[in-house]
Design an enzyme around this catalytic site. Structure first.
Site, PDB file in Angstrom:
ATOM      1  N   GLY A   1      15.828  -1.818   8.336  1.00  6.18           N
ATOM      2  CA  GLY A   1      14.692  -1.120   7.744  1.00  6.18           C
ATOM      3  C   GLY A   1      13.386  -1.892   7.843  1.00  6.18           C
ATOM      4  N   GLN A   2      13.373  -3.015   8.574  1.00  7.66           N
ATOM      5  CA  GLN A   2      12.122  -3.775   8.721  1.00  7.66           C
ATOM      6  C   GLN A   2      11.139  -2.976   9.569  1.00  7.66           C
ATOM      7  OE1 GLN A   2      12.561  -7.705  10.445  1.00  7.66           O
ATOM      8  NE2 GLN A   2      10.454  -8.288   9.920  1.00  7.66           N
TER       9      GLN A   2
ATOM     10  N   ILE B   1       0.829  -1.221   0.000  1.00  8.56           N
ATOM     11  CA  ILE B   1       0.000   0.000   0.000  1.00  8.56           C
ATOM     12  C   ILE B   1       0.858   1.264   0.000  1.00  8.56           C
ATOM     13  CG2 ILE B   1      -2.028  -1.080   1.050  1.00  8.56           C
ATOM     14  CD1 ILE B   1      -1.234   0.303   3.707  1.00  8.56           C
TER      15      ILE B   1
ATOM     16  N   HIS C   1       8.686 -10.463   5.088  1.00  8.49           N
ATOM     17  CA  HIS C   1       8.113 -10.147   3.779  1.00  8.49           C
ATOM     18  C   HIS C   1       9.224  -9.857   2.783  1.00  8.49           C
ATOM     19  CE1 HIS C   1       8.228  -6.480   6.255  1.00  8.49           C
ATOM     20  NE2 HIS C   1       8.337  -5.755   5.157  1.00  8.49           N
ATOM     21  N   LEU C   2       9.071 -10.430   1.604  1.00  8.65           N
ATOM     22  CA  LEU C   2      10.018 -10.240   0.506  1.00  8.65           C
ATOM     23  C   LEU C   2       9.398  -9.261  -0.484  1.00  8.65           C
ATOM     24  CD1 LEU C   2      12.598 -10.995  -1.065  1.00  8.65           C
ATOM     25  CD2 LEU C   2      11.401 -13.044  -1.886  1.00  8.65           C
ATOM     26  N   HIS C   3      10.064  -8.114  -0.668  1.00  5.13           N
ATOM     27  CA  HIS C   3       9.577  -7.107  -1.616  1.00  5.13           C
ATOM     28  C   HIS C   3       9.941  -7.529  -3.041  1.00  5.13           C
ATOM     29  CE1 HIS C   3       8.919  -3.777   1.379  1.00  5.13           C
ATOM     30  NE2 HIS C   3       9.775  -4.505   2.077  1.00  5.13           N
TER      31      HIS C   3
END
Ligand SMILES: [Zn+2]
Length: 140
Positions: free
Chosen positions: A93-94, A31, A100-102
């Site tokens: 930066g999590q 999002i 989660h894998l971007h």
């Protein structure tokens, strides 16, 4: 986990524009995308970080991400290249502590870089996310 936003998405308690789901993993649109078509691939079973993640499931996340990347390249989303990015831990930066894998579509001049991650101020409407998700669903 009750206070985990991704667990809430997986439970259907929060909306998401889903492009893929099986018994181990789910892929949905971010999002707060870096670029349109930015997808997150997450395990169905909560794991806060990589150390908690079953390695077989980790491998599965990558396989799903690889398929999503191929779908992005075949879609109408502007995608001349792809970055995979996984932030493990706050210092990395999590921000959401469910692995989660971007999968980030890239194009010439998009301005994205690991040291200067642009955040779109004009957040997409749900129908824009759903539209991209629908197309990617059809390609997976
Ligand atoms: Zn979770």
């Amino acid at each position: 986990m009750a206070d985990c936003p991704f667990c809430r998405i997986l439970a259907g308690e929060l909306p998401a524009s889903v492009v893929f789901r099986d018994e181990l993993a789910c892929a949905f649109l971010d999002i707060r995308p870096v670029n349109p078509g930015h997808v997150l691939v997450v395990p169905i079973r909560h794991a806060s970080n990589l150390a908690e993640l079953d390695q077989q499931i980790g491998g599965h996340l990558f396989r799903v991400a690889q398929r999503v990347a191929a779908a992005l390249r075949s879609s109408d989303v502007r995608c001349e290249g792809v970055n995979f990015h996984l932030a493990d831990g706050a210092v990395a930066g999590q921000e959401v502590f469910h692995v989660h894998l971007h999968v980030i579509p890239r194009f010439e001049g998009d301005g994205f870089g690991l040291r200067r991650i642009a955040r779109r101020r004009d957040l997409p409407e749900r129908d824009e996310l759903d539209s991209i998700a629908e197309q990617l669903r059809g390609l997976l």
